[in-house]
Design an enzyme around this catalytic site. Structure first.
Site, PDB file in Angstrom:
ATOM      1  CE  LYS A 122      24.889  44.028  -1.604  1.00 25.19           C
ATOM      2  NZ  LYS A 122      24.513  42.756  -0.958  1.00 25.19           N
ATOM      3  CE  LYS A 158      37.208  41.014   6.043  1.00 29.34           C
ATOM      4  NZ  LYS A 158      38.463  41.004   7.228  1.00 29.34           N
ATOM      5  CE  LYS A 195      21.387  31.478   3.851  1.00 29.40           C
ATOM      6  NZ  LYS A 195      21.640  29.752   4.022  1.00 29.40           N
TER       7      LYS A 195
END
Lengths: 333, 333
Positions: free
Chosen positions: A119, A198, A201
C-alpha cells in the site's frame, strides 16, 4: 440441526464483488450456510482503515456488496449478514485485546508487513492499519467464530487471533473463547484478465457479478491468452492462458475443457472462438445472478431493512459475548 | 446558567486518592462544577492498559475513587461522574481516530516515551499502551470537552487530541469537535513523604484521604525534613523540607507558616513539634472528609446506583456525539 461450529467471514465494502470472490468465497458460503451457523460481516470500519479520506466509497459499496451476497444465493434466513460499524462490542473488545499484544508483535506480522509495503504507506502507517489483526480477532471472537474461511496469505491473522484467545483465557482464567481454525478454499485467488495479478477492482482486471452481457463480452475479448499464438493454425499454450484458467474454474463440463485444451495445443483453435465459448459458460453462470441482482436493486429500502435485521440478530450474539467478557474482566458493574 | 465550556477529567482507579490528588485536582473540580458542565471519568479501561493481569485491583478501586470524589465535595448533582467501560462510544471513536494517526507519531509522543521507560516495558510495549493518547482523545471529544485539567507532563496528550480533532474535522468536512485547552493546576504534583518523588500509592509515600488519625500521625512522623537538623537548637533548612512543602500547600494561616519557617531557620524549633503542628492542620482538613467517606462507604449499593445514574447521563451525551460522528463518516444507516 446445524453443527456447533460457527463460521465468521465477510468483505470490506470497497467495491462490488467479482467472479474471483464468487469462486473463492461466495460459493463456499452458500454451502456452509446449510451446515453451520454463519455470520457474514460487511466490514465498513475495516474498509476505513485505508480509505479514511473516502467514506462515500465505503458507504456506497455496503449496498453493492449486500446485493452481490443475495444475488449469489447467500440467504438472510440462513446466514446472519450484518454491518460491522453497528456492533460497538467489536470496538470495545478490540481495546481490551490491545493490552494483550505488543507493538513489536504487530510489526512482525507477515501479512501486515506485506500489505504495508503494497500500500506504499512508507513511514506513515496509520495506527489503525497496524492494529487490524487485533480488530479481526475481535470480529472473530465476539461471535465465537471457530471456522474462518481465509486465503493462505491471511493465516498469520488466524494465528494472531488464537494467541490473543489463549492469552485472554489464561490471563482471566476463563474459557469464554474457543480457538479458531482457518478454512482455506480450493481456489483461493483467481488471476485477473491481464494474467499478471490477482483479480481486483483497483487493477481494473476484474469481471464483476453485476456486469451486463456487453461488458462481460468486452472483458473476455480483452483477456490475456498466449502471446505466441498468432495464427489460428499455430499451436498455443494452455499454461498461464487466462481463458483456460477460467474454464478450469467455472466450466463444469471437464471433458469439453480437456478437448479444447488438446485442440488448442495442437493448433487450429482460434482465440476468438475459444473466448466465445468462455463467454457462453460465464454468461450462463452470471445471467441468473445478474437478473436477481437487478431485481433486488429495485428495492434498496427493503435491502437495508434486511441488513438492519441481520445486524440486530448479530448484536444479540455480540452483547451476550460482551457480558461474558466483562464478567471475566470484572467490569460487570 | 453554566458557561458553554465543558470540563472533562478523571482518574485511573488503581488506588485510593491521596492529598496530592486533593490539592492538585480534586479541589479544582469542586470549584469548576459550579462554573462549567463537568464530566469526571473513572477510567477503568485505561487502568487495564498496564494492569491487564490484575482486573480485581481495578474493580475494587472504582468504588474507592468514587468514595473519595463524594467525600471531598464533588457533587453528583453538579458533576457527571461515570465509569469509562460503560461508554462503548469511546472505544468506537478510538477505532476511527486510529486511522488518522500514524504509528510513528505515537512512538514520538514525549509523554508516552517517558512512561514506556518508567514502566520498564522494554521491547514489550502493549499496543494498548502506545495507543492511549488516541484513547484519551476519544474520552475528551466524545463529550466535546474543551477544558482539560492536566499536569504539564500531559500537555503532549492535549496536543495529540487537537491534531486528531483538526484532522477529523478537515477530512470529514465537519465541525463536530471543538478544540481542547489544557488547564494546568497551580500545585500540579505534590512531593511524597520521602521528599524524593511525587506522591504515589506505588511508592508508598502517600497520605490517603481515607487514612485514620493514627495512620496520618505515623506517616507525618516518618516525613523527610532536614537531615542536618540533629538538635532542636540547630538551625534547620526549609527548602526541600517536606513538612514546609505541605504547610505551604495546606495551611491557610500563611503568617503562622512564615513565623515557623523563621523560627526553624534560626534554630530552636524541633521536628517533632513542627510535625505535630502539621498533623493538626492536615487532620483538621481531613477529618470531615474521613467522616463523610466512612458514612458513604456504609451504603455501597447506593454509591453504585449513583455511579450508574451518572454513567447513564454521560451515555446520553456520548451517543448524541456518536450520531454526529457517524453522520460525518457516512456510517449513519
Amino acid at each position: 440441526m446445524k453443527k456447533q461450529e460457527i463460521v465468521l467471514t465477510g468483505d470490506r465494502p470497497t467495491g462490488p464483488l467479482h467472479i474471483g470472490h464468487y469462486v473463492g468465497s461466495l460459493l463456499n458460503r452458500v454451502s456452509l450456510q446449510d451446515i453451520y451457523k454463519q455470520y457474514v460481516m460487511i466490514a465498513d470500519v475495516q474498509a476505513l482503515t485505508d480509505n479514511s479520506a473516502n467514506p462515500a466509497k465505503v458507504r456506497e459499496n455496503v449496498m453493492e456488496v449486500a446485493l452481490d451476497y443475495l444475488a449469489v444465493g447467500i440467504d438472510p434466513a440462513k446466514t446472519t449478514i450484518f454491518i460491522q460499524s453497528m456492533i460497538p462490542e467489536i470496538a470495545e473488545i478490540t481495546m481490551f485485546y490491545l493490552n494483550l499484544v505488543t507493538v513489536n508483535r504487530l510489526l512482525r506480522n507477515p501479512t501486515v508487513k506485506t500489505e504495508i509495503q503494497q500500500k506504499g504507506f512508507g513511514e506513515s502507517v496509520p495506527a489503525g492499519f497496524l492494529m487490524y489483526p487485533v480488530s479481526q480477532a475481535a470480529d472473530i471472537t465476539i461471535f465465537k467464530g471457530t471456522i474462518i474461511p481465509v486465503g493462505e496469505d491471511q493465516l498469520p491473522v488466524i494465528e494472531q487471533t488464537n494467541e490473543i484467545i489463549r492469552s485472554f483465557n489464561r490471563t482471566y482464567q476463563t474459557d469464554v473463547f474457543p480457538e479458531a481454525k482457518a478454512l482455506i478454499p480450493k481456489v483461493s485467488r483467481l488471476v485477473g484478465l491481464d494474467g499478471q495479478a490477482k483479480m481486483s477492482k483497483s487493477l481494473n482486471n476484474a469481471i464483476f457479478l453485476g456486469d451486463d452481457e456487453d461488458t462481460l463480452k468486452k472483458r473476455i475479448m480483452s483477456m490475456y491468452t498466449d502471446p505466441g499464438h498468432l495464427h489460428v493454425s499455430d499451436p498455443g499454450k494452455v499454461e498461464g492462458n487466462v481463458v483456460f484458467v477460467y474454464l478450469d474454474a467455472f466450466d463444469t463440463d471437464t471433458a469439453k475443457v480437456a478437448e479444447l485444451k488438446a485442440h488448442y495445443q495442437k493448433g487450429g483453435l482460434g482465440d476468438v472462438v475459444l473466448k466465445k465459448y468462455l463467454f457462453e459458460v460465464l454468461n450462463a453462470m452470471l445471467t441468473p445472478i445478474r437478473i436477481r441482482r437487478m431485481q433486488l436493486a429495485q428495492d434498496r429500502g427493503e435491502m437495508m431493512r434486511m441488513l438492519l435485521a441481520g445486524t440486530e440478530k448479530a448484536r444479540e450474539a455480540s452483547s451476550q459475548t460482551m457480558q461474558e467478557v466483562k464478567k471475566a474482566l470484572m467490569l460487570n458493574y
